[in-house]
Scaffold this motif. Structure first.
Motif, short mmCIF file in Angstrom:
data_model
loop_
_atom_site.label_atom_id
_atom_site.label_comp_id
_atom_site.label_asym_id
_atom_site.label_seq_id
_atom_site.Cartn_x
_atom_site.Cartn_y
_atom_site.Cartn_z
N LYS A 63 0.84 -1.20 0.00
CA LYS A 63 0.00 0.00 0.00
C LYS A 63 0.88 1.25 0.00
N LEU A 64 0.28 2.35 -0.45
CA LEU A 64 0.96 3.64 -0.41
C LEU A 64 -0.04 4.67 0.14
N GLU A 65 0.24 5.21 1.33
CA GLU A 65 -0.65 6.17 1.98
C GLU A 65 -0.19 7.60 1.71
N CYS A 66 -1.14 8.44 1.32
CA CYS A 66 -0.84 9.84 1.00
C CYS A 66 -1.77 10.76 1.78
N PRO A 67 -1.26 11.54 2.72
CA PRO A 67 -2.10 12.51 3.44
C PRO A 67 -2.67 13.53 2.45
N TRP A 68 -3.92 13.95 2.66
CA TRP A 68 -4.55 14.88 1.73
C TRP A 68 -5.56 15.74 2.47
N TYR A 69 -5.86 16.89 1.90
CA TYR A 69 -6.81 17.84 2.48
C TYR A 69 -7.87 18.16 1.44
N ALA A 70 -9.13 18.26 1.87
CA ALA A 70 -10.22 18.57 0.94
C ALA A 70 -11.18 19.53 1.60
N GLN A 71 -11.87 20.30 0.75
CA GLN A 71 -12.85 21.25 1.27
C GLN A 71 -14.03 21.34 0.32
N GLY A 72 -15.18 21.71 0.86
CA GLY A 72 -16.37 21.87 0.05
C GLY A 72 -17.26 22.95 0.63
N VAL A 73 -17.90 23.71 -0.25
CA VAL A 73 -18.81 24.77 0.16
C VAL A 73 -20.22 24.39 -0.27
N ASP A 74 -21.18 24.55 0.65
CA ASP A 74 -22.55 24.15 0.36
C ASP A 74 -23.52 25.13 1.03
N ILE A 75 -24.64 25.36 0.38
CA ILE A 75 -25.66 26.26 0.94
C ILE A 75 -26.69 25.49 1.76
#
Length: 218
Positions: free
Chosen positions: A92-104
């Motif tokens: 396996k290869l683990e990659c830290p990541w960041y995500a964001q989302g905008v919703d009304i």
């Protein structure tokens, strides 16, 4: 024949997907949609027998009210994107990541963050360019901006040996032989040759050296 490891499999995908055209339209800009990105990569992942497992490890939600009283919800996700080699699941290869989302509405923030997070992870992980150009025009544009590959040490040594051999066969000073051939390549220094021009010069000198050697032998 041994199976490719996970890094080799990922490299195979990297080599095949260099560009994705922006096909989606917003009010003031165009962009590459999630379906564009996944459509390019999903089949290649299957070919390489790779899975991508997204895991949320932290979640933050912030709500902001505008002047009219309606709410906007800002979702942030800390994630780990894990590549799994299904031919060897322990690899396996683990990659830290960041995500964001905008919703009304409020209930779609996590889904949007996951969708955008996956899309941009794949784009950045595989160094995929996005552009308004069609794929052929994009590649031509990339090729036109590439710096020529310089002469290698092996090519340089081969040319020096050929110049010395030509000087011996023609009874001409090696400096004169070298300067004459470099002048044909429109340079005054062997170190300024590109790899492409060096190959051409090697072929030329080798051909003429063979011709001169045959004349001497007659």
């Amino acid at each position: 024949m041994p199976e490719d490891n996970i890094y080799q499999k990922l490299q195979h995908i990297h080599a095949q997907v260099k560009y994705i055209q922006k096909s989606q339209k917003a009010t003031q800009y165009s962009y590459a949609g999630s379906s564009d990105v996944l459509g390019q990569i999903h089949g290649l992942m299957d070919d390489e027998k790779l899975l991508l497992l997204p895991t949320i490890i932290n979640h933050h939600l912030e709500s902001v009210a505008n002047r009219k009283g309606s709410m906007t919800y800002f979702t942030e996700l800390d994630m780990v994107m894990t590549w799994i080699n299904t031919e060897n699941p322990d690899e396996k290869l683990e990659c830290p990541w960041y995500a964001q989302g905008v919703d009304i509405a409020g209930e779609k923030g996590v889904g949007k963050a996951l969708t955008y997070g996956e899309k941009y992870f794949l784009l950045k992980f595989f160094n995929i360019a996005t552009d308004n150009l069609d794929p052929d025009s994009f590649q031509q544009n990339v090729d036109s901006q590439k710096q020529p590959e310089p002469i290698s040490s092996t090519q340089k040594k081969t040319l020096i040996d050929l110049f010395e051999s030509m000087a011996g066969v023609t009874q001409t000073p090696v400096v004169k032989v070298q300067s004459g051939y470099l002048k044909r390549a429109k340079t005054n220094s062997i170190d300024k040759l590109t790899s492409y021009n060096a190959n051409g010069l090697i072929q030329l000198v080798t051909k003429q050296l063979n011709e001169q050697t045959e004349k001497v032998g007659q």
